[in-house]
Design an enzyme around this catalytic site. Structure first.
Site, PDB file in Angstrom:
ATOM      1  N   SER A   1       1.967 -23.609 -17.238  1.00  0.00           N
ATOM      2  CA  SER A   1       1.177 -24.866 -18.344  1.00  0.00           C
ATOM      3  C   SER A   1       0.414 -25.426 -18.022  1.00  0.00           C
ATOM      4  O   SER A   1       0.232 -26.628 -17.320  1.00  0.00           O
ATOM      5  CB  SER A   1       2.713 -25.274 -19.371  1.00  0.00           C
ATOM      6  N   TYR A   9       9.705 -30.324 -18.612  1.00  0.00           N
ATOM      7  CA  TYR A   9       9.610 -29.206 -18.536  1.00  0.00           C
ATOM      8  C   TYR A   9       7.638 -29.675 -17.702  1.00  0.00           C
ATOM      9  O   TYR A   9       7.734 -28.692 -16.717  1.00  0.00           O
ATOM     10  CB  TYR A   9       8.785 -29.367 -20.028  1.00  0.00           C
TER      11      TYR A   9
HETATM   12  P1  NDP Z   1       9.019 -17.892 -25.876  1.00  0.00           P
HETATM   13  O1  NDP Z   1       9.737 -19.054 -26.614  1.00  0.00           O
HETATM   14  O2  NDP Z   1       8.858 -17.265 -27.270  1.00  0.00           O
HETATM   15  O3  NDP Z   1      10.030 -17.265 -25.409  1.00  0.00           O
HETATM   16  C1  NDP Z   1      10.273 -17.463 -24.374  1.00  0.00           C
HETATM   17  C2  NDP Z   1      11.506 -16.438 -23.733  1.00  0.00           C
HETATM   18  O4  NDP Z   1      11.479 -16.319 -22.622  1.00  0.00           O
HETATM   19  C3  NDP Z   1      11.687 -15.494 -24.522  1.00  0.00           C
HETATM   20  O5  NDP Z   1      11.705 -13.935 -24.282  1.00  0.00           O
HETATM   21  C4  NDP Z   1      13.416 -16.358 -23.954  1.00  0.00           C
HETATM   22  O6  NDP Z   1      14.731 -15.400 -24.399  1.00  0.00           O
HETATM   23  C5  NDP Z   1      13.539 -15.853 -22.553  1.00  0.00           C
HETATM   24  N1  NDP Z   1      13.830 -16.493 -21.974  1.00  0.00           N
HETATM   25  C6  NDP Z   1      14.284 -18.108 -21.887  1.00  0.00           C
HETATM   26  N2  NDP Z   1      15.483 -18.593 -21.120  1.00  0.00           N
HETATM   27  C7  NDP Z   1      15.432 -17.105 -20.090  1.00  0.00           C
HETATM   28  C8  NDP Z   1      16.117 -16.820 -19.286  1.00  0.00           C
HETATM   29  N3  NDP Z   1      17.327 -17.969 -18.571  1.00  0.00           N
HETATM   30  N4  NDP Z   1      16.415 -15.691 -18.741  1.00  0.00           N
HETATM   31  C9  NDP Z   1      15.453 -14.908 -18.741  1.00  0.00           C
HETATM   32  N5  NDP Z   1      14.134 -14.979 -20.603  1.00  0.00           N
HETATM   33  C10 NDP Z   1      14.992 -16.174 -20.304  1.00  0.00           C
HETATM   34  O7  NDP Z   1       7.643 -18.786 -25.563  1.00  0.00           O
HETATM   35  P2  NDP Z   1       6.893 -18.918 -25.346  1.00  0.00           P
HETATM   36  O8  NDP Z   1       6.605 -16.805 -25.524  1.00  0.00           O
HETATM   37  O9  NDP Z   1       5.625 -19.115 -25.796  1.00  0.00           O
HETATM   38  O10 NDP Z   1       6.293 -18.558 -24.086  1.00  0.00           O
HETATM   39  C11 NDP Z   1       6.496 -18.039 -22.625  1.00  0.00           C
HETATM   40  C12 NDP Z   1       5.148 -18.470 -21.285  1.00  0.00           C
HETATM   41  O11 NDP Z   1       4.803 -19.292 -21.706  1.00  0.00           O
HETATM   42  C13 NDP Z   1       6.930 -19.746 -21.259  1.00  0.00           C
HETATM   43  O12 NDP Z   1       7.279 -19.368 -19.666  1.00  0.00           O
HETATM   44  C14 NDP Z   1       6.281 -21.131 -21.385  1.00  0.00           C
HETATM   45  O13 NDP Z   1       6.732 -22.111 -20.858  1.00  0.00           O
HETATM   46  C15 NDP Z   1       4.697 -20.831 -21.419  1.00  0.00           C
HETATM   47  N6  NDP Z   1       3.578 -21.532 -22.466  1.00  0.00           N
HETATM   48  C16 NDP Z   1       3.539 -21.205 -23.512  1.00  0.00           C
HETATM   49  C17 NDP Z   1       2.662 -22.256 -24.263  1.00  0.00           C
HETATM   50  C18 NDP Z   1       2.652 -22.054 -25.476  1.00  0.00           C
HETATM   51  O14 NDP Z   1       2.393 -22.769 -26.197  1.00  0.00           O
HETATM   52  N7  NDP Z   1       3.554 -20.678 -26.419  1.00  0.00           N
HETATM   53  C19 NDP Z   1       1.934 -22.806 -23.407  1.00  0.00           C
HETATM   54  C20 NDP Z   1       1.860 -23.119 -22.285  1.00  0.00           C
HETATM   55  C21 NDP Z   1       3.099 -22.067 -21.327  1.00  0.00           C
HETATM   56  P3  NDP Z   1      15.313 -15.622 -25.722  1.00  0.00           P
HETATM   57  O15 NDP Z   1      15.013 -15.124 -26.690  1.00  0.00           O
HETATM   58  O16 NDP Z   1      16.823 -14.765 -25.234  1.00  0.00           O
HETATM   59  O17 NDP Z   1      15.818 -16.716 -25.310  1.00  0.00           O
END
Ligand code: NDP
Length: 239
Positions: free
Chosen positions: A146, A161
């Site tokens: 990020s 974060y």
């Molecule tokens: P979401 O919250 O929509 O999705 C996060 C995903 O990560 C879910 O599938 C969740 O699973 C999974 N997850 C969380 N913890 C674990 C774990 N311990 N083991 C396995 N899976 C896990 O977020 P985004 O899709 O928006 O984000 C995806 C990536 O992009 C992240 O790394 C985030 O930090 C990064 N990002 C996102 C931004 C944004 O604006 N959206 C901006 C910058 C970076 P579950 O459904 O089980 O919780």
């Protein structure tokens, strides 16, 4: 390996929803055999079935909680047995445990949770899968980071974060340096401010397809592409 899997095998973590699900869909649409990892096994199977139907490519569900070393070991063992191959690893799973919390008033438990998933989880998984990736002719690793983890533009708030993503970026640099002579291309990606369960409540409007595209670009780089970089939408950004 059958001819239809010529593009290779790709593992995407946190792929049951959000950006990870869309990265899995786009990779499958490009002909990759996708291992769709999610910590909830029924969600992993259901979304894998959905993407198999919509792309016509084989998408397999895999249970994986990256904050649990035993879950990582079990998943790595399973992948090593079948399909016994890995070409692309997308470390997408991530949490925001302390968005808006002030650095001067930190919640250290929340900081630990961010580190356990965003840093230790992705790093541990990468190391567990390194043996398989080393056997690939074109190994690629994308660490979904990020801009909030960029030290150059580091602002206030959300210390857990921010630090967890800065640490993940450091791992990108360390591994890219150490594995450069072994054909690896390893990069960090910022997807931008994307309308998912994470970004949506904070006002993000960028479509998930666009956020995923820059990650898929790094996951499918041709030989000779960049390594050890940090990119958003295909353009370099400062670490
Ligand atoms: P979401 O919250 O929509 O999705 C996060 C995903 O990560 C879910 O599938 C969740 O699973 C999974 N997850 C969380 N913890 C674990 C774990 N311990 N083991 C396995 N899976 C896990 O977020 P985004 O899709 O928006 O984000 C995806 C990536 O992009 C992240 O790394 C985030 O930090 C990064 N990002 C996102 C931004 C944004 O604006 N959206 C901006 C910058 C970076 P579950 O459904 O089980 O919780």
């Amino acid at each position: 390996m059958s001819a239809e899997n010529e593009a290779g095998v790709a593992l995407v973590t946190g792929a049951n929803r959000g950006i990870g699900k869309e990265v899995a869909r786009q990779l499958a649409a490009r002909g990759y055999q996708v291992l769709l990892a999610a910590r909830d096994s029924s969600q992993a199977s259901a979304v894998a079935e959905e993407l198999t139907a919509s792309t016509g490519q084989q998408v397999r569900g895999l249970t994986l909680d990256i904050s649990d070393p035993a879950s990582i070991a079990a998943a790595a063992e399973l992948i090593g047995r079948d399909p016994g191959r890995l070409d692309v690893l997308v470390n997408n799973a991530g949490i925001g445990s302390d968005f808006g919390v002030a650095g001067v008033d930190p919640d250290f438990d929340a900081i630990q949770r961010a580190l356990d998933t965003n840093f230790y989880g992705s790093y541990r998984l990468t190391i567990a899968l390194l043996g398989l990736l080393r056997q690939s002719a074109h190994p690629r690793i994308v660490n979904v980071s990020s801009g909030m983890g960029g030290v150059n533009e580091m602002g206030g708030f959300s210390p857990g974060y921010r630090v967890s993503k800065a640490a993940l970026n450091a791992v990108t640099r360390i591994l890219a340096t150490e594995l450069k002579e072994e054909r690896f291309l390893i990069n960090s990606a910022c997807p931008g401010f994307v309308n998912t369960d994470m970004g949506g409540p904070m006002g993000a409007t960028k479509p998930v397809e666009d956020g995923a595209a820059g990650i898929v670009w790094l996951a499918t780089l041709p030989d000779g592409g960049p390594t050890g970089g940090f990119f958003r939408d295909g353009a370099p950004i400062a670490f």
